[in-house]
Write a protein that holds these residues in place. Structure first.
Motif, PDB file in Angstrom:
ATOM      1  N   SER A 285      88.982   7.471  15.601  1.00  0.00           N
ATOM      2  CA  SER A 285      89.196   8.691  16.381  1.00  0.00           C
ATOM      3  C   SER A 285      88.663   9.937  15.689  1.00  0.00           C
ATOM      4  CB  SER A 285      90.688   8.883  16.663  1.00  0.00           C
ATOM      5  OG  SER A 285      91.380   9.253  15.476  1.00  0.00           O
ATOM      6  N   GLY A 286      88.569   9.897  14.359  1.00  0.00           N
ATOM      7  CA  GLY A 286      88.102  11.065  13.610  1.00  0.00           C
ATOM      8  C   GLY A 286      89.198  12.011  13.167  1.00  0.00           C
ATOM      9  N   ALA A 287      90.403  11.854  13.703  1.00  0.00           N
ATOM     10  CA  ALA A 287      91.529  12.661  13.231  1.00  0.00           C
ATOM     11  C   ALA A 287      91.925  12.161  11.847  1.00  0.00           C
ATOM     12  CB  ALA A 287      92.699  12.548  14.198  1.00  0.00           C
ATOM     13  N   THR A 288      92.055  13.058  10.888  1.00  0.00           N
ATOM     14  CA  THR A 288      92.223  12.635   9.501  1.00  0.00           C
ATOM     15  C   THR A 288      93.264  13.461   8.767  1.00  0.00           C
ATOM     16  OG1 THR A 288      91.105  12.541   7.342  1.00  0.00           O
ATOM     17  CG2 THR A 288      90.191  14.061   8.951  1.00  0.00           C
ATOM     18  N   LEU A 289      94.015  12.772   7.920  1.00  0.00           N
ATOM     19  CA  LEU A 289      94.967  13.470   7.053  1.00  0.00           C
ATOM     20  C   LEU A 289      94.251  14.361   6.045  1.00  0.00           C
ATOM     21  CD1 LEU A 289      97.638  10.710   6.324  1.00  0.00           C
ATOM     22  CD2 LEU A 289      98.056  12.939   7.385  1.00  0.00           C
ATOM     23  N   GLY A 290      92.946  14.168   5.896  1.00  0.00           N
ATOM     24  CA  GLY A 290      92.185  15.069   5.041  1.00  0.00           C
ATOM     25  C   GLY A 290      92.296  16.515   5.482  1.00  0.00           C
ATOM     26  N   ALA A 291      92.579  16.731   6.779  1.00  0.00           N
ATOM     27  CA  ALA A 291      92.750  18.098   7.273  1.00  0.00           C
ATOM     28  C   ALA A 291      93.941  18.775   6.605  1.00  0.00           C
ATOM     29  CB  ALA A 291      92.934  18.081   8.789  1.00  0.00           C
ATOM     30  N   VAL A 292      94.999  18.019   6.346  1.00  0.00           N
ATOM     31  CA  VAL A 292      96.162  18.576   5.642  1.00  0.00           C
ATOM     32  C   VAL A 292      95.758  19.006   4.238  1.00  0.00           C
ATOM     33  CG1 VAL A 292      98.491  18.099   4.806  1.00  0.00           C
ATOM     34  CG2 VAL A 292      97.736  17.148   6.994  1.00  0.00           C
ATOM     35  N   SER A 293      94.956  18.168   3.577  1.00  0.00           N
ATOM     36  CA  SER A 293      94.507  18.485   2.227  1.00  0.00           C
ATOM     37  C   SER A 293      93.623  19.729   2.206  1.00  0.00           C
ATOM     38  CB  SER A 293      93.752  17.293   1.638  1.00  0.00           C
ATOM     39  OG  SER A 293      94.603  16.187   1.476  1.00  0.00           O
ATOM     40  N   VAL A 294      92.792  19.898   3.229  1.00  0.00           N
ATOM     41  CA  VAL A 294      91.952  21.095   3.304  1.00  0.00           C
ATOM     42  C   VAL A 294      92.822  22.345   3.378  1.00  0.00           C
ATOM     43  CG1 VAL A 294      90.345  22.376   4.786  1.00  0.00           C
ATOM     44  CG2 VAL A 294      89.941  19.959   4.290  1.00  0.00           C
ATOM     45  N   GLY A 295      93.879  22.298   4.183  1.00  0.00           N
ATOM     46  CA  GLY A 295      94.777  23.438   4.278  1.00  0.00           C
ATOM     47  C   GLY A 295      95.446  23.760   2.948  1.00  0.00           C
ATOM     48  N   ILE A 296      95.851  22.714   2.226  1.00  0.00           N
ATOM     49  CA  ILE A 296      96.474  22.921   0.914  1.00  0.00           C
ATOM     50  C   ILE A 296      95.475  23.525  -0.068  1.00  0.00           C
ATOM     51  CG2 ILE A 296      97.529  21.758  -1.067  1.00  0.00           C
ATOM     52  CD1 ILE A 296      98.591  19.629   0.903  1.00  0.00           C
ATOM     53  N   ALA A 297      94.257  22.971  -0.103  1.00  0.00           N
ATOM     54  CA  ALA A 297      93.235  23.471  -1.026  1.00  0.00           C
ATOM     55  C   ALA A 297      92.889  24.921  -0.731  1.00  0.00           C
ATOM     56  CB  ALA A 297      91.984  22.596  -0.937  1.00  0.00           C
ATOM     57  N   GLU A 298      92.798  25.265   0.547  1.00  0.00           N
ATOM     58  CA  GLU A 298      92.494  26.649   0.941  1.00  0.00           C
ATOM     59  C   GLU A 298      93.594  27.601   0.472  1.00  0.00           C
ATOM     60  OE1 GLU A 298      90.328  29.672   2.995  1.00  0.00           O
ATOM     61  OE2 GLU A 298      89.798  27.547   3.086  1.00  0.00           O
ATOM     62  N   ALA A 299      94.839  27.195   0.672  1.00  0.00           N
ATOM     63  CA  ALA A 299      95.960  28.039   0.265  1.00  0.00           C
ATOM     64  C   ALA A 299      96.000  28.211  -1.248  1.00  0.00           C
ATOM     65  CB  ALA A 299      97.277  27.439   0.769  1.00  0.00           C
ATOM     66  N   ALA A 300      95.706  27.134  -1.980  1.00  0.00           N
ATOM     67  CA  ALA A 300      95.709  27.220  -3.437  1.00  0.00           C
ATOM     68  C   ALA A 300      94.600  28.151  -3.930  1.00  0.00           C
ATOM     69  CB  ALA A 300      95.538  25.832  -4.043  1.00  0.00           C
ATOM     70  N   TRP A 301      93.403  28.028  -3.330  1.00  0.00           N
ATOM     71  CA  TRP A 301      92.296  28.903  -3.751  1.00  0.00           C
ATOM     72  C   TRP A 301      92.639  30.362  -3.500  1.00  0.00           C
ATOM     73  CZ3 TRP A 301      89.053  32.703  -2.204  1.00  0.00           C
ATOM     74  CH2 TRP A 301      87.920  32.942  -3.013  1.00  0.00           C
ATOM     75  N   ASP A 302      93.198  30.656  -2.342  1.00  0.00           N
ATOM     76  CA  ASP A 302      93.575  32.042  -2.042  1.00  0.00           C
ATOM     77  C   ASP A 302      94.603  32.560  -3.039  1.00  0.00           C
ATOM     78  OD1 ASP A 302      91.859  32.128   0.074  1.00  0.00           O
ATOM     79  OD2 ASP A 302      93.388  32.153   1.642  1.00  0.00           O
ATOM     80  N   LEU A 303      95.544  31.694  -3.420  1.00  0.00           N
ATOM     81  CA  LEU A 303      96.554  32.093  -4.397  1.00  0.00           C
ATOM     82  C   LEU A 303      95.886  32.438  -5.735  1.00  0.00           C
ATOM     83  CD1 LEU A 303      99.637  32.352  -5.039  1.00  0.00           C
ATOM     84  CD2 LEU A 303      99.533  29.967  -5.807  1.00  0.00           C
TER      85      LEU A 303
END
Length: 376
Positions: free
Chosen positions: A246-264
């Protein structure tokens, strides 16, 4: 014109309200080990529960690309809520693809509206990451209904879900394919809550994703009708194999975490006047490249353009989850002593980033699913 005081601002509604509520409750919910009531109310009131439901059943009919983007957006604010929504949307997609007309017309509108939230109950102790050797048994009754008994572990949304997608053994068999995810003789069942015989237990004290309501599901002679069977009997492995296509991936959750960490990390460097240091700037550039690379791979999975979209989905989960852990660790080092304070958000991000790698299919299983055909 004087600035509008924050207390005078109108309360946001819909999806914007959800993001505001997440920012307000992420820390106390993590400490409590369960989602806040206000968060669940905001989730149900948003458009997100219907994201992957076809329009004719009241949903948005969004693509996997859009699902991945929205899940990443939610994960930026609270990965636990993103996981709850991801599992809900996954069940919606399975019903839309494999459900009978009756199941689609009866269940999907409730899920799309947020009146119902769905959860997957696949894992159990001793079954392994590949979901083999299930102890949960479904016995067919003379009237065509089923009686299910067993226990499920690591069920995200346990206790708050209104319907569970339960994986059970319906026919005892010996597998000949050791590379598959799932086993022959397994079937999926849709079990509403409350149904007599199904009991959630939130006694699981998690290190990461603490407010995801992940716990146990006990089934004791849980009797359901023949219309509870989702898809063909004994062929659950076909449905499982189709999930990654389907292409839906838990990797999307990881992208959100990585983005938040970088901003921090960037905000901390800015606040401490560290951006004048070339080493810090270059480190942030390198980390940003990792985040963007993970995002690009997750989006490629969502577009399903590759000849083997399932492989891309698995790669996106592996790479994005590794990236999130690496970015979080690098930012934690940049924070210095501030990162050792328990209340610093980077520590929750570290726990949540690690959790994604262990969620099904785990990174190790994902590597096996991709690489085993090469050895043939």
């Amino acid at each position: 014109m004087p600035a509008l005081d924050v207390t005078e601002r109108p309360r946001a509604t819909g999806d914007a309200a959800l993001l505001e509520v997440l920012d307000e409750h992420v820390k106390p919910a993590d400490e409590a080990g369960k989602p806040a009531r206000e968060v669940l109310e905001a989730v149900r009131a948003s458009s997100l529960p219907g994201l992957s439901v076809p329009r004719r059943f009241g949903g948005s009919g969004a693509s996997s690309l859009e699902v991945n983007r929205r899940i990443a957006e939610i994960a930026y604010h609270d990965p636990s809520t993103a996981i709850i929504l991801f599992q809900h949307l996954a069940v919606c997609s399975r019903i839309a693809e494999w459900g009978t007309n009756e199941q689609r017309h009866e269940i999907l509108p409730k899920l799309a509206s947020g009146r119902w939230l769905a959860a997957s109950a696949w894992s159990e102790t001793g079954a392994g990451a590949a979901k083999k050797n299930l102890a949960t048994q479904a016995e067919e009754r003379a009237d065509g209904g089923w009686s299910i008994s067993g226990g499920k572990a690591f069920t995200t949304g346990a206790g708050l879900a209104d319907i569970y997608l339960v994986l059970a053994q319906t026919t005892p068999v010996s597998d000949v394919d050791d590379t598959a995810y799932g086993s022959n003789g397994q079937s999926f069942f849709l079990i509403p809550a409350p149904t007599p015989g199904i009991e959630p237990d939130l006694g699981l004290d998690l290190v990461g994703m603490r407010s995801s309501a992940t716990g146990f599901i006990e089934l004791r002679d849980c009797e359901i009708g023949p219309d509870a069977l989702l898809g063909p009997r004994d062929r659950a492995s076909r449905i499982i194999a189709g999930v990654r296509q389907s292409g839906a991936t838990l990797g999307a959750v990881s992208v959100g975490i990585a983005e938040a960490a970088w901003d921090l990390g960037f905000e901390s460097a800015l606040r401490k006047s560290m951006l004048g240091q070339q080493a810090i700037r270059h480190r942030l550039v390198d980390l940003r490249g990792r985040v963007e690379s993970a995002r690009a791979l997750v989006e490629r999975a969502g577009r399903r353009e590759a000849a083997e979209p399932g492989e891309v989905t698995l790669h996106s989960k592996i790479f994005a989850s590794q990236t999130a852990e690496e970015v979080v660790q690098a930012v934690a080092r940049m924070l210095g002593s501030a990162g050792y304070v328990a209340a610093n958000p980077i520590n929750r991000m570290a726990r949540d980033a690690r959790a994604v790698a262990l969620m099904g299919p785990t990174n190790e299983l994902s590597r096996e699913l991709v690489s085993t055909p090469w050895a043939a």
